[in-house]
Design a protein around this motif. Structure first.
Motif, short mmCIF file in Angstrom:
data_model
loop_
_atom_site.label_atom_id
_atom_site.label_comp_id
_atom_site.label_asym_id
_atom_site.label_seq_id
_atom_site.Cartn_x
_atom_site.Cartn_y
_atom_site.Cartn_z
N ARG A 347 0.53 49.84 65.62
CA ARG A 347 -0.32 49.33 64.54
C ARG A 347 0.24 49.54 63.14
NH1 ARG A 347 -6.28 50.57 65.99
NH2 ARG A 347 -5.59 49.30 67.76
N THR A 348 1.28 50.34 62.99
CA THR A 348 1.87 50.50 61.65
C THR A 348 2.41 49.16 61.15
OG1 THR A 348 3.90 51.22 62.73
CG2 THR A 348 2.46 52.94 61.86
N GLY A 349 2.87 48.31 62.04
CA GLY A 349 3.28 46.96 61.67
C GLY A 349 4.52 46.91 60.80
N LEU A 350 4.64 45.82 60.03
CA LEU A 350 5.79 45.58 59.16
C LEU A 350 5.32 45.22 57.77
CD1 LEU A 350 7.99 43.30 61.48
CD2 LEU A 350 8.26 45.77 61.11
N THR A 351 6.17 45.46 56.79
CA THR A 351 5.91 44.96 55.45
C THR A 351 6.23 43.45 55.43
OG1 THR A 351 8.15 45.27 54.59
CG2 THR A 351 6.64 47.17 54.47
N ILE A 352 5.75 42.76 54.41
CA ILE A 352 6.05 41.33 54.29
C ILE A 352 7.55 41.11 54.15
CG2 ILE A 352 5.85 39.40 52.68
CD1 ILE A 352 3.53 39.59 54.56
N ALA A 353 8.23 41.99 53.42
CA ALA A 353 9.68 41.86 53.28
C ALA A 353 10.36 42.00 54.64
CB ALA A 353 10.21 42.91 52.30
N GLU A 354 9.86 42.92 55.48
CA GLU A 354 10.43 43.09 56.81
C GLU A 354 10.17 41.87 57.70
OE1 GLU A 354 10.40 47.92 57.48
OE2 GLU A 354 8.54 46.81 57.77
N VAL A 355 9.00 41.25 57.55
CA VAL A 355 8.71 40.04 58.31
C VAL A 355 9.70 38.93 57.95
CG1 VAL A 355 7.03 38.19 58.72
CG2 VAL A 355 6.27 40.57 58.66
N ALA A 356 9.97 38.78 56.66
CA ALA A 356 10.95 37.78 56.23
C ALA A 356 12.31 38.03 56.88
CB ALA A 356 11.07 37.78 54.71
N GLU A 357 12.73 39.30 56.92
CA GLU A 357 14.02 39.62 57.53
C GLU A 357 13.99 39.40 59.04
OE1 GLU A 357 16.64 40.06 56.00
OE2 GLU A 357 15.98 40.49 53.98
N ALA A 358 12.86 39.69 59.67
CA ALA A 358 12.75 39.47 61.11
C ALA A 358 12.87 37.98 61.43
CB ALA A 358 11.42 40.02 61.62
N LEU A 359 12.21 37.14 60.64
CA LEU A 359 12.30 35.69 60.86
C LEU A 359 13.74 35.20 60.65
CD1 LEU A 359 9.04 34.45 59.09
CD2 LEU A 359 9.45 34.66 61.55
N ARG A 360 14.39 35.73 59.63
CA ARG A 360 15.78 35.34 59.38
C ARG A 360 16.67 35.78 60.55
NH1 ARG A 360 18.87 36.89 53.86
NH2 ARG A 360 18.65 39.00 54.71
N GLY A 361 16.41 36.97 61.09
CA GLY A 361 17.17 37.44 62.23
C GLY A 361 16.97 36.57 63.46
N LEU A 362 15.82 35.91 63.55
CA LEU A 362 15.54 35.01 64.66
C LEU A 362 16.15 33.62 64.44
CD1 LEU A 362 11.85 36.03 65.24
CD2 LEU A 362 13.62 36.11 66.99
N GLY A 363 16.82 33.43 63.32
CA GLY A 363 17.47 32.16 63.05
C GLY A 363 16.72 31.25 62.11
N ALA A 364 15.58 31.69 61.58
CA ALA A 364 14.80 30.84 60.67
C ALA A 364 15.46 30.72 59.32
CB ALA A 364 13.39 31.40 60.51
N ARG A 365 15.41 29.53 58.74
CA ARG A 365 15.87 29.31 57.37
C ARG A 365 14.70 29.36 56.39
NH1 ARG A 365 20.70 29.67 55.50
NH2 ARG A 365 20.51 27.82 54.15
N ASP A 366 13.52 29.05 56.89
CA ASP A 366 12.31 29.10 56.08
C ASP A 366 11.26 29.89 56.83
OD1 ASP A 366 12.91 27.20 53.73
OD2 ASP A 366 13.41 25.99 55.49
N GLY A 367 10.43 30.63 56.09
CA GLY A 367 9.40 31.44 56.71
C GLY A 367 8.12 31.38 55.92
#
Length: 412
Positions: A347-367
């Protein structure tokens, strides 16, 4: 082996992969999958793959659920899930099954509470614009009236994510363009099926709004959601092009097809008072996107996190929470629906900045960020099943009813 251990074993730790790629050097994340990795998950249906990922955020471990949706497949599409009207809520699983979706996630932030305005009920309506099957449902409330975390610099409640008639997913911005034509001239339209109207404006409510009270639309200001409700209000009902009723107080109840209720506050109310019963009135409205991109087939609100492979400046990197987000890859031909687990161990989850990096790591160009916390829900069918199952553990132990979501559809 406990369920948590099984899930952890199934989810992949990808710190080594990221270190090798150098994609997130110095990031707080311990990992997110490389481009195309979701395709190694479990097929849900043609062009739809489900996967689980373990992520180590700065505040602790979390677990992500990801749907990879291939829009290059002509049988696959995304669409808006909603309860049939704007001012209503239902669990994501119920919305998905009602529409025959094979998978989906929760959508936009919404008017969840009204503790600041005694006697005024929360409408359940979403913050941003919404388009379903090419039909405009609503426009965005003023920035200061939104629910949810603070918007990143340079973003607004008009920001959306969706899919155009060209079948490409994209982020963008949708602005209301509308007018009220009267015998004495044309008045600007300041809102459409919104729980909050700009100060001094006129808003239109149609059958798509539902039966919730329209009183909330006259509360707060453009910069302060908790400001008192306006005292100078007026409502006019227009049916088949003519004024049929008027009231000093915004009303409630379903609105018939062919009828538009105009609600004015302050200067808007004063203008509406000039209309007499029987006078002809014409109301027009649409949502306008910037640029020459294809019209949106479906869209909903939230806020952008990632553009052109770069995180937006000013993203919060301190507040961790359970999140839902959308990633866009392969020129809009592949969409990643991303939701964190709300189970106690994650439940600690991620920060919004971490979510952006996670999406980029998955190959996303836009999030793009959607509502999180207790709203975060990802559902999908298991192979051979006709109904969806909730894949993550929603915070609080049960699905929260939400106003809309993104549905994944496969077939004709």
């Amino acid at each position: 082996m406990t369920r948590s251990q099984k899930r952890s074993a199934h989810g992949r730790s990808v710190l080594t992969l990221l270190a090798a790629l150098g994609a997130l050097a110095g990031a707080a994340l311990a990992g997110a999958a490389p481009a195309g990795a979701a395709e190694r998950g479990t097929p849900i249906a043609t062009g739809v793959v489900y996967e689980e990922l373990d992520i180590q955020g700065a505040k602790g471990p979390t677990h992500a659920h990801v749907l990879s949706v291939d829009l290059r497949n002509p049988k696959v599409r995304l669409g808006l899930l909603y309860p049939g009207v704007v001012a209503a809520r239902a669990p994501v699983s119920q919305l998905a099954d009602a529409e025959g979706a094979v998978a989906g996630v929760n959508g936009d932030f919404f008017n969840i509470t009204e503790s600041q305005h005694p006697g005024v009920d929360a409408t359940g309506a979403s913050v941003g614009p919404a388009i379903a099957a090419g039909r405009v449902l609503k426009a965005a409330v003023p920035d200061g009236q939104r629910f949810g975390p603070a918007l990143p610099p340079g973003t607004t409640t008009e920001d959306v994510v969706g899919v155009g008639t060209d079948r490409r997913a994209r982020t963008g911005r949708l602005t209301l363009r509308g007018s009220v034509r009267t015998p004495d001239g044309t008045l600007p339209l300041g809102g459409l099926n919104q729980y909050a109207l700009p100060v001094g404006s006129i808003g239109a409510f149609t059958a798509d709004w539902g039966g919730a009270s329209r009183k909330r639309a006259t509360c707060g200001t453009d910069t302060e959601r908790a400001a008192p409700c306006g005292t100078d209000t007026y409502e006019v009902t227009v049916s088949h092009g003519r004024v049929v009723a008027a009231s000093d107080t915004p009303g409630a109840g379903p609105i018939a097809r062919g009828t538009t209720v105009l609600v004015g506050r302050e200067a808007g109310a004063q203008r509406l008072r000039k209309l007499a019963e029987g006078e002809p009135v014409s109301v027009t409205h649409t949502l306008v996107a910037a640029g020459n991109a294809a019209p949106y087939r479906f869209a909903l609100g939230g806020y952008p996190l990632l553009r052109g492979g770069q995180a937006l400046p000013g993203l919060d990197d301190t507040t961790a929470a359970v999140r839902t987000a959308v990633g866009i890859a392969d020129g809009g031909r592949r969409v990643l629906l991303f939701a964190l687990d709300g189970g106690p161990q994650y439940r600690t989850g991620l920060t919004i900045a971490e979510v952006a990096e996670a999406l980029r790591g998955l190959g996303a160009r836009d999030g793009f960020s959607l509502d999180g916390g207790g709203s975060s829900t990802l559902v999908s069918r298991a192979p051979g099943e006709r109904t969806v199952s909730v894949r993550n553990h929603p915070t609080g132990g049960a699905e929260r009813p939400v106003p809309n979501g993104i549905g994944v559809f496969v077939g004709g």
